[in-house]
Enzyme design. Structure first.
Site, PDB file in Angstrom:
ATOM      1  N   GLN A   1      94.752  27.717  26.804  1.00  0.00           N
ATOM      2  CA  GLN A   1      94.013  26.636  27.580  1.00  0.00           C
ATOM      3  C   GLN A   1      94.873  26.223  28.633  1.00  0.00           C
ATOM      4  OE1 GLN A   1      90.455  24.549  26.781  1.00  0.00           O
ATOM      5  NE2 GLN A   1      90.450  26.884  26.734  1.00  0.00           N
TER       6      GLN A   1
ATOM      7  N   ASN B   1      97.274  23.960  26.759  1.00  0.00           N
ATOM      8  CA  ASN B   1      96.835  23.263  25.296  1.00  0.00           C
ATOM      9  C   ASN B   1      96.470  24.692  24.271  1.00  0.00           C
ATOM     10  OD1 ASN B   1      94.513  22.646  26.743  1.00  0.00           O
ATOM     11  ND2 ASN B   1      93.613  22.069  25.016  1.00  0.00           N
ATOM     12  N   ASP B   2      95.560  24.637  23.485  1.00  0.00           N
ATOM     13  CA  ASP B   2      95.495  25.623  22.366  1.00  0.00           C
ATOM     14  C   ASP B   2      95.544  27.304  22.814  1.00  0.00           C
ATOM     15  OD1 ASP B   2      93.882  23.518  22.158  1.00  0.00           O
ATOM     16  OD2 ASP B   2      91.999  24.332  21.580  1.00  0.00           O
TER      17      ASP B   2
ATOM     18  N   GLU C   1      88.058  20.795  14.821  1.00  0.00           N
ATOM     19  CA  GLU C   1      88.383  21.628  15.952  1.00  0.00           C
ATOM     20  C   GLU C   1      88.970  22.891  15.346  1.00  0.00           C
ATOM     21  OE1 GLU C   1      88.922  18.763  19.592  1.00  0.00           O
ATOM     22  OE2 GLU C   1      90.549  19.024  18.477  1.00  0.00           O
TER      23      GLU C   1
ATOM     24  N   ARG D   1      82.318  23.602  18.969  1.00  0.00           N
ATOM     25  CA  ARG D   1      83.183  24.412  19.845  1.00  0.00           C
ATOM     26  C   ARG D   1      84.188  25.167  19.169  1.00  0.00           C
ATOM     27  NH1 ARG D   1      84.260  18.984  21.450  1.00  0.00           N
ATOM     28  NH2 ARG D   1      86.207  18.208  20.271  1.00  0.00           N
TER      29      ARG D   1
ATOM     30  N   TYR E   1      86.363  26.551  27.459  1.00  0.00           N
ATOM     31  CA  TYR E   1      86.930  25.809  26.142  1.00  0.00           C
ATOM     32  C   TYR E   1      87.400  26.885  25.405  1.00  0.00           C
ATOM     33  CZ  TYR E   1      86.567  20.678  27.337  1.00  0.00           C
ATOM     34  OH  TYR E   1      86.705  19.541  27.732  1.00  0.00           O
ATOM     35  N   SER E   2      88.211  26.546  24.354  1.00  0.00           N
ATOM     36  CA  SER E   2      88.822  27.580  23.583  1.00  0.00           C
ATOM     37  C   SER E   2      87.790  28.541  22.826  1.00  0.00           C
ATOM     38  CB  SER E   2      89.724  26.926  22.256  1.00  0.00           C
ATOM     39  OG  SER E   2      90.697  25.960  23.023  1.00  0.00           O
TER      40      SER E   2
HETATM   41  C1  FRU Z   1      91.696  21.416  20.988  1.00  0.00           C
HETATM   42  C2  FRU Z   1      90.527  21.213  21.876  1.00  0.00           C
HETATM   43  C3  FRU Z   1      89.468  22.430  21.642  1.00  0.00           C
HETATM   44  C4  FRU Z   1      88.853  22.499  22.748  1.00  0.00           C
HETATM   45  C5  FRU Z   1      90.136  22.614  23.829  1.00  0.00           C
HETATM   46  C6  FRU Z   1      89.796  21.979  25.183  1.00  0.00           C
HETATM   47  O1  FRU Z   1      92.696  20.848  21.623  1.00  0.00           O
HETATM   48  O2  FRU Z   1      89.926  20.032  22.104  1.00  0.00           O
HETATM   49  O3  FRU Z   1      88.599  21.825  20.697  1.00  0.00           O
HETATM   50  O4  FRU Z   1      88.031  23.658  22.763  1.00  0.00           O
HETATM   51  O5  FRU Z   1      90.977  21.675  23.196  1.00  0.00           O
HETATM   52  O6  FRU Z   1      90.811  22.269  25.904  1.00  0.00           O
END
Ligand code: FRU
Length: 492
Positions: free
Chosen positions: A64, A47-48, A223, A168, A107-108
């Site tokens: 991620q 992901n991110d 986010e 976050r 996390y991010s």
């Molecule tokens: C966005 C998110 C962030 C978080 C991460 C966790 O997609 O939810 O807010 O840090 O992904 O994987």
């Protein structure tokens, strides 16, 4: 869909036998949907984008990552370096959930330079026995040998008073001699916000407060914030959750967009225009920006969304990052163009010039599954122009332009298996000016459409069959004079 138990989702992949991991990777490699010039996970879920920076002559790009399957499980940062943002060298997981404060996910977060060293600030996600979430912000230093040393304790141990544990995704930026961290937050009234911290030594971070904007009722969580100044304008990007669709706007489950104006960092206020989406397609979220070697602001997004199932999930992998985009401001408007270095991948140029009319024309020898296609609209007297890409007898991905409404539509209803649950199968946006150009990047399972030289972008994952390679054009009525330029794109 495969059900994951909590234990499976929070399993450390280091504990999984090597041969099982190899088998997983080998299985993923077999997928007919694997991309060729996008960053994608070797297995599991991406992901991110995280920790983007140009440092010491190299780009550092992480994302991620949950390695074990297409589910949001225990998150790591997977890292690449690159010299040109086109070819990427993988380095595997660099940040791991191996301390008390990030036990349930690194996390991010973002990268920054301090005292000639590279640092990451990121969110530690931890769950207690009652499965209550605890969010803190942590820093790790990248050592000479590229190993990481985490600071012994969080630099921001908990959310400020009045905010929930949805706290976050710190983005660190420098103004003058000071370092700032802008962090996504939710207040106890359950409204999305961003908050700011300041530091001079990167160890002590002082809470400054919440950034005041006009968007006081704009979703329950914001986010992945980002802030930067571009050509004299301040831009705050963030991803609000909980926004209702509004005509052609906000049709995806969560939004990724920006406000543009002037930020007063001392008074924590921002004067700004309306919130705009950064992408008008289907699959775009959690974008982050950084400065490239030429001083240009570059944006990379996650080509996916949370809480949606994708057709590759059963193959135990999901998602990719977008191609990098150059940001600029022209006449007060944000423009996004593909990075220039992507031209390195071009080969076999084909051009064609001609009229499109109501009789569908298949372009020969134009076809493919990975290519860049530039369509110049030289004259247009058609009511609607149609471009069908990745087409076969049964499938096609349709781009439609309605001249009177100045509206571009991406329709993936016949693109093959669809992500779900997703509202609708088309996305539309009204252009600022009549359509003059489309620059389209097709990879095995994605499409990125840049309209009118950076005016709008529409991005989507599509999952057509291997045989769906055709390119067709036609109009509803009337004719359009078009120039097509197509390049095959080599593997990145
Ligand atoms: C966005 C998110 C962030 C978080 C991460 C966790 O997609 O939810 O807010 O840090 O992904 O994987």
């Amino acid at each position: 869909m495969r059900e994951w138990t909590r234990d499976e989702r929070y399993q450390h992949f280091e504990e999984v036998p090597q041969d099982k991991l190899e088998a997983l990777k080998a299985q993923v490699k077999q997928s007919s949907y694997r991309q060729t010039f996008h960053i994608q996970p070797e297995s599991g879920l991406l992901n991110d984008p995280n920790g983007l920076i140009y440092f010491n002559g190299e780009y550092h790009i992480s994302h991620q990552w949950f390695p074990l399957g297409a589910v949001h499980g225990l998150k790591y940062w997977y890292n690449y370096t690159s010299k040109d943002l086109v070819h990427f060298e993988p380095h595997g997981p660099i940040l791991k959930p191996d301390t008390k404060n990030d036990s349930h996910g690194v996390y991010s977060g973002s990268a920054f330079e301090y005292d000639n060293h590279l640092y990451y600030m990121y969110t530690g996600n931890a769950r207690d026995e009652a499965w209550q979430r605890h969010a803190s912000q942590l820093i790790a230093k990248v050592n000479q040998d590229n190993s990481l040393s985490k600071f012994p304790k969080p630099v921001i141990a908990q959310p400020p008073e009045g905010y929930t544990q949805h706290f976050r995704d710190p983005k660190v930026f420098k103004r003058g001699e000071d370092y700032y961290a802008i962090i996504g937050a939710q207040n106890i009234q359950q409204s999305g916000r961003v908050v700011l911290y300041r530091s001079t030594d990167i160890v002590h971070w002082q809470f400054m407060g919440e950034l005041e904007t006009k968007l006081t009722e704009f979703g329950y969580m914001w986010e992945c914030p980002d802030y930067f100044n571009l050509d004299g304008f301040d831009i705050l990007m963030f991803c609000p959750q909980g926004i209702e669709p509004d005509g052609h706007k906000f049709n995806n489950i969560y939004q990724a967009g920006y406000i543009i104006g002037q930020l007063d960092v001392e008074n924590l206020t921002m004067n700004h225009a309306d919130f705009n989406e950064l992408d008008n397609g289907f699959d775009f979220y959690a974008p982050q920006s950084f400065i490239d070697e030429n001083g240009q602001r570059i944006l990379i997004g996650w080509m996916g969304l949370p809480d949606i199932n994708y057709p590759t999930d059963i193959e135990e992998w999901a998602h990719c990052l977008t191609i990098p985009r150059i940001l600029s401001i022209e006449n007060g408007k944000l423009k996004q163009r593909p990075i220039k270095t992507l031209k390195q991948l071009r080969s076999n140029e084909e051009t064609a010039l001609g009229y499109a009319n109501k009789y569908t024309r298949q372009l020969h020898p134009y076809e493919g599954r990975q290519y860049e296609l530039i369509i110049d609209v030289l004259e247009n007297e058609a009511t609607e122009i149609y471009f069908e890409l990745r087409s076969s007898r049964q499938q096609s991905t349709l781009i439609k332009y309605n001249t009177r409404e100045q509206m571009i539509t991406l329709d993936r209803s016949e693109s093959g298996p669809l992500p779900s649950p997703v509202e609708g199968t088309s996305r539309s946006t009204i252009l600022d000016t009549q359509l003059s150009q489309l620059q389209i990047f097709i990879d095995t399972s994605s499409i990125e459409i840049f309209c009118n030289n950076g005016e709008r972008v529409l991005t989507a994952r599509i999952f057509p069959d291997n045989e769906a390679t055709g390119i067709k054009t036609s109009t509803e009525s009337g004719q359009a004079y078009l120039k097509f330029t197509k390049y095959e794109l080599k593997e990145g």
